[in-house]
Design a protein around this motif. Structure first.
Motif, PDB file in Angstrom:
ATOM      1  N   ILE A 260      12.992  17.836 -13.826  1.00  0.00           N
ATOM      2  CA  ILE A 260      11.579  17.834 -13.435  1.00  0.00           C
ATOM      3  C   ILE A 260      10.977  16.439 -13.565  1.00  0.00           C
ATOM      4  O   ILE A 260      10.271  15.961 -12.667  1.00  0.00           O
ATOM      5  CB  ILE A 260      10.793  18.849 -14.281  1.00  0.00           C
ATOM      6  N   LEU A 261      11.263  15.768 -14.670  1.00  0.00           N
ATOM      7  CA  LEU A 261      10.732  14.422 -14.872  1.00  0.00           C
ATOM      8  C   LEU A 261      11.343  13.435 -13.886  1.00  0.00           C
ATOM      9  O   LEU A 261      10.655  12.520 -13.415  1.00  0.00           O
ATOM     10  CB  LEU A 261      10.983  13.969 -16.310  1.00  0.00           C
ATOM     11  N   ALA A 262      12.616  13.611 -13.551  1.00  0.00           N
ATOM     12  CA  ALA A 262      13.233  12.738 -12.549  1.00  0.00           C
ATOM     13  C   ALA A 262      12.558  12.928 -11.188  1.00  0.00           C
ATOM     14  O   ALA A 262      12.282  11.954 -10.474  1.00  0.00           O
ATOM     15  CB  ALA A 262      14.728  13.026 -12.447  1.00  0.00           C
ATOM     16  N   GLY A 263      12.282  14.190 -10.820  1.00  0.00           N
ATOM     17  CA  GLY A 263      11.578  14.441  -9.564  1.00  0.00           C
ATOM     18  C   GLY A 263      10.172  13.883  -9.576  1.00  0.00           C
ATOM     19  O   GLY A 263       9.691  13.348  -8.562  1.00  0.00           O
ATOM     20  N   THR A 264       9.492  13.979 -10.710  1.00  0.00           N
ATOM     21  CA  THR A 264       8.143  13.422 -10.814  1.00  0.00           C
ATOM     22  C   THR A 264       8.168  11.903 -10.676  1.00  0.00           C
ATOM     23  O   THR A 264       7.293  11.312 -10.030  1.00  0.00           O
ATOM     24  CB  THR A 264       7.506  13.817 -12.157  1.00  0.00           C
ATOM     25  N   ALA A 265       9.166  11.267 -11.295  1.00  0.00           N
ATOM     26  CA  ALA A 265       9.287   9.815 -11.173  1.00  0.00           C
ATOM     27  C   ALA A 265       9.564   9.405  -9.726  1.00  0.00           C
ATOM     28  O   ALA A 265       8.993   8.430  -9.227  1.00  0.00           O
ATOM     29  CB  ALA A 265      10.393   9.303 -12.098  1.00  0.00           C
ATOM     30  N   VAL A 266      10.431  10.158  -9.058  1.00  0.00           N
ATOM     31  CA  VAL A 266      10.727   9.848  -7.657  1.00  0.00           C
ATOM     32  C   VAL A 266       9.488  10.034  -6.782  1.00  0.00           C
ATOM     33  O   VAL A 266       9.258   9.284  -5.825  1.00  0.00           O
ATOM     34  CB  VAL A 266      11.882  10.734  -7.160  1.00  0.00           C
ATOM     35  N   SER A 267       8.658  11.015  -7.114  1.00  0.00           N
ATOM     36  CA  SER A 267       7.475  11.292  -6.295  1.00  0.00           C
ATOM     37  C   SER A 267       6.444  10.180  -6.356  1.00  0.00           C
ATOM     38  O   SER A 267       5.560  10.117  -5.499  1.00  0.00           O
ATOM     39  CB  SER A 267       6.836  12.610  -6.749  1.00  0.00           C
ATOM     40  N   THR A 268       6.515   9.303  -7.356  1.00  0.00           N
ATOM     41  CA  THR A 268       5.558   8.194  -7.439  1.00  0.00           C
ATOM     42  C   THR A 268       5.945   7.015  -6.545  1.00  0.00           C
ATOM     43  O   THR A 268       5.112   6.145  -6.289  1.00  0.00           O
ATOM     44  CB  THR A 268       5.443   7.697  -8.888  1.00  0.00           C
ATOM     45  N   VAL A 269       7.194   6.987  -6.078  1.00  0.00           N
ATOM     46  CA  VAL A 269       7.663   5.828  -5.310  1.00  0.00           C
ATOM     47  C   VAL A 269       6.895   5.652  -3.995  1.00  0.00           C
ATOM     48  O   VAL A 269       6.444   4.540  -3.685  1.00  0.00           O
ATOM     49  CB  VAL A 269       9.182   5.929  -5.065  1.00  0.00           C
ATOM     50  N   PRO A 270       6.721   6.696  -3.156  1.00  0.00           N
ATOM     51  CA  PRO A 270       5.980   6.482  -1.908  1.00  0.00           C
ATOM     52  C   PRO A 270       4.562   5.960  -2.112  1.00  0.00           C
ATOM     53  O   PRO A 270       4.096   5.108  -1.345  1.00  0.00           O
ATOM     54  CB  PRO A 270       5.973   7.880  -1.264  1.00  0.00           C
ATOM     55  N   MET A 271       3.877   6.439  -3.152  1.00  0.00           N
ATOM     56  CA  MET A 271       2.524   5.958  -3.406  1.00  0.00           C
ATOM     57  C   MET A 271       2.526   4.493  -3.805  1.00  0.00           C
ATOM     58  O   MET A 271       1.662   3.715  -3.381  1.00  0.00           O
ATOM     59  CB  MET A 271       1.862   6.797  -4.498  1.00  0.00           C
ATOM     60  N   MET A 272       3.490   4.095  -4.616  1.00  0.00           N
ATOM     61  CA  MET A 272       3.579   2.696  -5.025  1.00  0.00           C
ATOM     62  C   MET A 272       3.881   1.797  -3.828  1.00  0.00           C
ATOM     63  O   MET A 272       3.299   0.720  -3.676  1.00  0.00           O
ATOM     64  CB  MET A 272       4.655   2.545  -6.101  1.00  0.00           C
ATOM     65  N   VAL A 273       4.782   2.250  -2.953  1.00  0.00           N
ATOM     66  CA  VAL A 273       5.111   1.462  -1.764  1.00  0.00           C
ATOM     67  C   VAL A 273       3.897   1.321  -0.856  1.00  0.00           C
ATOM     68  O   VAL A 273       3.581   0.226  -0.358  1.00  0.00           O
ATOM     69  CB  VAL A 273       6.286   2.104  -1.012  1.00  0.00           C
ATOM     70  N   LEU A 274       3.168   2.428  -0.644  1.00  0.00           N
ATOM     71  CA  LEU A 274       1.991   2.383   0.218  1.00  0.00           C
ATOM     72  C   LEU A 274       0.932   1.447  -0.353  1.00  0.00           C
ATOM     73  O   LEU A 274       0.314   0.667   0.382  1.00  0.00           O
ATOM     74  CB  LEU A 274       1.419   3.790   0.385  1.00  0.00           C
ATOM     75  N   PHE A 275       0.729   1.501  -1.667  1.00  0.00           N
ATOM     76  CA  PHE A 275      -0.280   0.629  -2.269  1.00  0.00           C
ATOM     77  C   PHE A 275       0.130  -0.839  -2.174  1.00  0.00           C
ATOM     78  O   PHE A 275      -0.712  -1.706  -1.909  1.00  0.00           O
ATOM     79  CB  PHE A 275      -0.503   1.007  -3.735  1.00  0.00           C
ATOM     80  N   LEU A 276       1.413  -1.138  -2.378  1.00  0.00           N
ATOM     81  CA  LEU A 276       1.863  -2.521  -2.279  1.00  0.00           C
ATOM     82  C   LEU A 276       1.707  -3.048  -0.858  1.00  0.00           C
ATOM     83  O   LEU A 276       1.356  -4.217  -0.650  1.00  0.00           O
ATOM     84  CB  LEU A 276       3.325  -2.631  -2.729  1.00  0.00           C
ATOM     85  N   GLN A 281      -5.595  -5.355   1.822  1.00  0.00           N
ATOM     86  CA  GLN A 281      -6.692  -4.708   2.535  1.00  0.00           C
ATOM     87  C   GLN A 281      -7.479  -3.780   1.613  1.00  0.00           C
ATOM     88  O   GLN A 281      -8.701  -3.654   1.734  1.00  0.00           O
ATOM     89  CB  GLN A 281      -6.159  -3.927   3.735  1.00  0.00           C
ATOM     90  N   PHE A 282      -6.783  -3.101   0.689  1.00  0.00           N
ATOM     91  CA  PHE A 282      -7.453  -2.191  -0.233  1.00  0.00           C
ATOM     92  C   PHE A 282      -8.442  -2.943  -1.118  1.00  0.00           C
ATOM     93  O   PHE A 282      -9.597  -2.537  -1.282  1.00  0.00           O
ATOM     94  CB  PHE A 282      -6.408  -1.484  -1.093  1.00  0.00           C
ATOM     95  N   ILE A 283      -8.012  -4.063  -1.692  1.00  0.00           N
ATOM     96  CA  ILE A 283      -8.890  -4.843  -2.556  1.00  0.00           C
ATOM     97  C   ILE A 283     -10.032  -5.442  -1.746  1.00  0.00           C
ATOM     98  O   ILE A 283     -11.184  -5.487  -2.207  1.00  0.00           O
ATOM     99  CB  ILE A 283      -8.083  -5.943  -3.274  1.00  0.00           C
ATOM    100  N   SER A 284      -9.738  -5.888  -0.509  1.00  0.00           N
ATOM    101  CA  SER A 284     -10.808  -6.409   0.341  1.00  0.00           C
ATOM    102  C   SER A 284     -11.852  -5.347   0.648  1.00  0.00           C
ATOM    103  O   SER A 284     -13.053  -5.628   0.649  1.00  0.00           O
ATOM    104  CB  SER A 284     -10.214  -6.946   1.654  1.00  0.00           C
ATOM    105  N   GLY A 285     -11.396  -4.110   0.882  1.00  0.00           N
ATOM    106  CA  GLY A 285     -12.351  -3.031   1.140  1.00  0.00           C
ATOM    107  C   GLY A 285     -13.218  -2.739  -0.053  1.00  0.00           C
ATOM    108  O   GLY A 285     -14.424  -2.519   0.072  1.00  0.00           O
ATOM    109  N   LEU A 286     -12.628  -2.743  -1.258  1.00  0.00           N
ATOM    110  CA  LEU A 286     -13.416  -2.497  -2.456  1.00  0.00           C
ATOM    111  C   LEU A 286     -14.428  -3.605  -2.698  1.00  0.00           C
ATOM    112  O   LEU A 286     -15.584  -3.366  -3.053  1.00  0.00           O
ATOM    113  CB  LEU A 286     -12.497  -2.343  -3.672  1.00  0.00           C
ATOM    114  N   LEU A 287     -13.994  -4.874  -2.506  1.00  0.00           N
ATOM    115  CA  LEU A 287     -14.904  -5.982  -2.704  1.00  0.00           C
ATOM    116  C   LEU A 287     -16.020  -5.988  -1.671  1.00  0.00           C
ATOM    117  O   LEU A 287     -17.177  -6.307  -1.981  1.00  0.00           O
ATOM    118  CB  LEU A 287     -14.134  -7.293  -2.643  1.00  0.00           C
ATOM    119  N   ALA A 288     -15.683  -5.610  -0.422  1.00  0.00           N
ATOM    120  CA  ALA A 288     -16.717  -5.547   0.609  1.00  0.00           C
ATOM    121  C   ALA A 288     -17.749  -4.488   0.272  1.00  0.00           C
ATOM    122  O   ALA A 288     -18.950  -4.686   0.439  1.00  0.00           O
ATOM    123  CB  ALA A 288     -16.085  -5.253   1.974  1.00  0.00           C
TER     124      ALA A 288
END
Length: 293
Positions: A260-276, A281-288
């Motif tokens: 279960i913990l291995a699956g949870t760790a794997v599930s965080t990878v797509p979010m980390m990739v998308l944020f990177l 643009q994300f930080i620019s949007g927040l600052l704007a």
């Protein structure tokens, strides 16, 4: 000559003392921020470490602080139990389609509310905002009956379609587009551009930071969605990752926490990739948004 050297040396010493005082004054804030960062990163670090250990080592005391060598075994058991590749594909497909569709709907609706004058616009927007206070659980039964009448249960459409209209996303786009000068749009129309050309060539480039920030929030919400996919998707082959991980509880007398913990760790990878990918643009949007506020 000596007076000039003495004056420059005094200024240099004064500048060093001033910089040292500034660093000392900022030290408490730095320590507080470091503590908050540690509290934020600590659970994620423990997740990664625990996912690489056997079940017997996860709850040992003192807890393990360094990664182990059982991560591959945990992933193999997870693949055998739920079909990790299949549920990852389901989650990526559902979250991707829902994010892209919700962005398109939010952009079109926000543009219409912000830049067009039509009868009932205020009332319609008020009704849209009122849906923000309606709990999601209230809509489960009507949604289930609707999807059952359409024959869409246990399909991707049953999960994707209800998430295409996100009131918060429409509200955010409308507020962001309200600050765009009408003269900029009128200039494009005078040059012969149609509304969709104006939207694509003028509005989208300006709104790119907002769209990037919004896409992260939409993808995160869709990726972590659990209740509605659990109801709408009946077969194990259609399960998304959160639903599939939940089925591991109670399958046997003992729970395989390592898998279960291995699956949870794997599930965080797509979010980390998308944020990177969308970080700038994300930080620019927040600052704007902060500057505009």
């Amino acid at each position: 000559m000596s007076t000039t050297v003495t004056t420059e040396g005094g200024r240099r010493r004064g500048g060093l003392r001033s910089a040292r005082k500034t660093r000392l004054r900022g030290l408490p804030l730095t320590l507080v921020l470091a503590g908050v960062a540690g509290l934020s990163v600590g659970p994620f670090y423990w997740l990664v470490v625990a996912a690489s250990h056997k079940d017997s080592e996860i709850f040992s005391w003192p807890p393990a602080l360094l990664p182990g060598d059982a991560f591959g075994d945990n992933v193999d058991r997870l693949q055998a139990k739920i079909g990790l590749g299949r549920v990852l594909f389901n989650s990526l497909l559902v979250a991707g389609l829902q994010t892209v569709g919700a962005l398109i709907v939010a952009l079109l609706a926000g543009y219409a509310f912000a830049k067009f004058r039509f009868r009932g616009r205020t009332v319609l927007f008020a009704v849209l905002l009122s849906t923000l206070v309606v709990p999601e659980q209230v809509m489960l039964v009507p949604l289930f009956k609707m999807m059952m009448s359409f024959g869409l249960l246990d399909t991707y459409q049953a999960v994707v379609l209800p998430g295409l209209c996100v009131p918060f996303a429409i509200f955010l786009m409308r507020q962001s587009l309200s600050g765009m000068p009408d003269e900029l749009l009128d200039a494009a129309r005078v040059d012969g551009a149609g509304e969709f050309r104006v939207l694509w060539s003028v509005v989208v480039p300006v709104m790119r930071p907002v769209l990037a920030a919004l896409s992260i929030f939409l993808f995160l919400g869709s990726w972590n969605q659990f209740v509605w996919p659990l109801i709408a998707l009946r077969s194990a082959e259609m399960h998304t990752l959160p639903v599939a991980l939940a089925t591991l509880h109670g399958m046997k007398a003992t729970t395989d926490y390592g898998a279960i913990l291995a699956g949870t760790a794997v599930s965080t990878v797509p979010m980390m990739v998308l944020f990177l990918v969308l970080q700038r643009q994300f930080i620019s949007g927040l600052l704007a948004g902060a500057t505009k506020g």
